[in-house]
Design a protein around this motif. Structure first.
Motif, PDB file in Angstrom:
ATOM      1  N   VAL A   1       0.813  -1.216   0.000  1.00 38.74           N
ATOM      2  CA  VAL A   1       0.000   0.000   0.000  1.00 38.74           C
ATOM      3  C   VAL A   1       0.847   1.266   0.000  1.00 38.74           C
ATOM      4  O   VAL A   1       0.343   2.349  -0.306  1.00 38.74           O
ATOM      5  CB  VAL A   1      -1.007   0.015   1.174  1.00 38.74           C
TER       6      VAL A   1
ATOM      7  N   ASP B   1     -12.132   3.870   2.150  1.00 36.12           N
ATOM      8  CA  ASP B   1     -10.976   4.287   1.358  1.00 36.12           C
ATOM      9  C   ASP B   1     -10.022   3.113   1.114  1.00 36.12           C
ATOM     10  O   ASP B   1      -9.446   2.985   0.041  1.00 36.12           O
ATOM     11  CB  ASP B   1     -10.256   5.478   2.000  1.00 36.12           C
ATOM     12  N   PHE B   2      -9.865   2.216   2.078  1.00 36.23           N
ATOM     13  CA  PHE B   2      -9.034   1.026   1.880  1.00 36.23           C
ATOM     14  C   PHE B   2      -9.663   0.104   0.845  1.00 36.23           C
ATOM     15  O   PHE B   2      -8.976  -0.460   0.006  1.00 36.23           O
ATOM     16  CB  PHE B   2      -8.857   0.254   3.183  1.00 36.23           C
TER      17      PHE B   2
ATOM     18  N   ARG C   1      -9.336   1.488  -2.710  1.00 42.85           N
ATOM     19  CA  ARG C   1      -7.966   1.323  -3.207  1.00 42.85           C
ATOM     20  C   ARG C   1      -7.755  -0.093  -3.701  1.00 42.85           C
ATOM     21  O   ARG C   1      -7.168  -0.319  -4.740  1.00 42.85           O
ATOM     22  CB  ARG C   1      -6.962   1.658  -2.110  1.00 42.85           C
ATOM     23  N   LYS C   2      -8.266  -1.077  -2.934  1.00 41.88           N
ATOM     24  CA  LYS C   2      -8.098  -2.480  -3.319  1.00 41.88           C
ATOM     25  C   LYS C   2      -8.825  -2.767  -4.633  1.00 41.88           C
ATOM     26  O   LYS C   2      -8.324  -3.467  -5.492  1.00 41.88           O
ATOM     27  CB  LYS C   2      -8.593  -3.395  -2.205  1.00 41.88           C
TER      28      LYS C   2
ATOM     29  N   SER D   1      -9.495  -0.687  -7.038  1.00 40.68           N
ATOM     30  CA  SER D   1      -8.901   0.007  -8.182  1.00 40.68           C
ATOM     31  C   SER D   1      -7.538  -0.565  -8.560  1.00 40.68           C
ATOM     32  O   SER D   1      -6.985  -0.223  -9.595  1.00 40.68           O
ATOM     33  CB  SER D   1      -8.780   1.500  -7.903  1.00 40.68           C
ATOM     34  N   ALA D   2      -6.990  -1.422  -7.715  1.00 34.60           N
ATOM     35  CA  ALA D   2      -5.650  -2.004  -7.984  1.00 34.60           C
ATOM     36  C   ALA D   2      -5.707  -3.084  -9.047  1.00 34.60           C
ATOM     37  O   ALA D   2      -6.679  -3.612  -9.405  1.00 34.60           O
ATOM     38  CB  ALA D   2      -5.069  -2.576  -6.692  1.00 34.60           C
TER      39      ALA D   2
END
Length: 116
Positions: free
Chosen positions: A17, A108-109, A112-113, A115-116
């Motif tokens: 991250v 938010d976490f 992010r996951k 969109s990875a």
């Protein structure tokens, strides 16, 4: 989300991250647990968020700044951060493993996951 009593950190994938920070996550409907493996001397900036957080130090030594007060924590220490309390951390001279529990889950976490 259906119950998963068979989980083990050894089988949960980690994602990088930030430089020196790897995170594993288990997410429920109303809470999330994150296990962070952090390299020595990594600094996480002082911040706050709307989530209630409990952090357990599994391994290593961490210098926390909590609401402007410094505190060194070691394996076995548990910290409670109410919503909006400022906190940040500096890993000392060894790898650190932290287990964070958040309620509600950190969207938010999750974003992010996804969109990875």
């Amino acid at each position: 989300m259906s119950p998963r009593p068979d989980m083990n950190w050894d089988t949960i994938p980690a994602e990088r991250v930030a430089e020196g920070i790897d995170r594993q996550m288990v997410v429920g409907d109303k809470l999330m647990i994150c296990r962070l493996t952090i390299q020595p001397r990594v600094v996480t900036a002082v911040h706050s968020h709307e989530h209630e957080q409990v952090t357990m130090v599994e391994r290593g030594h961490v210098l926390y700044v909590i609401d402007g007060v410094e505190r060194v924590c070691a394996a076995g220490d548990v910290l409670h951060f109410p919503p909006h309390l400022t906190h940040g951390a500096t890993m000392l001279d060894e790898e650190v493993v932290l287990v964070d529990v958040f309620t509600p889950p950190r969207e938010d976490f999750l974003a992010r996951k996804e969109s990875a």
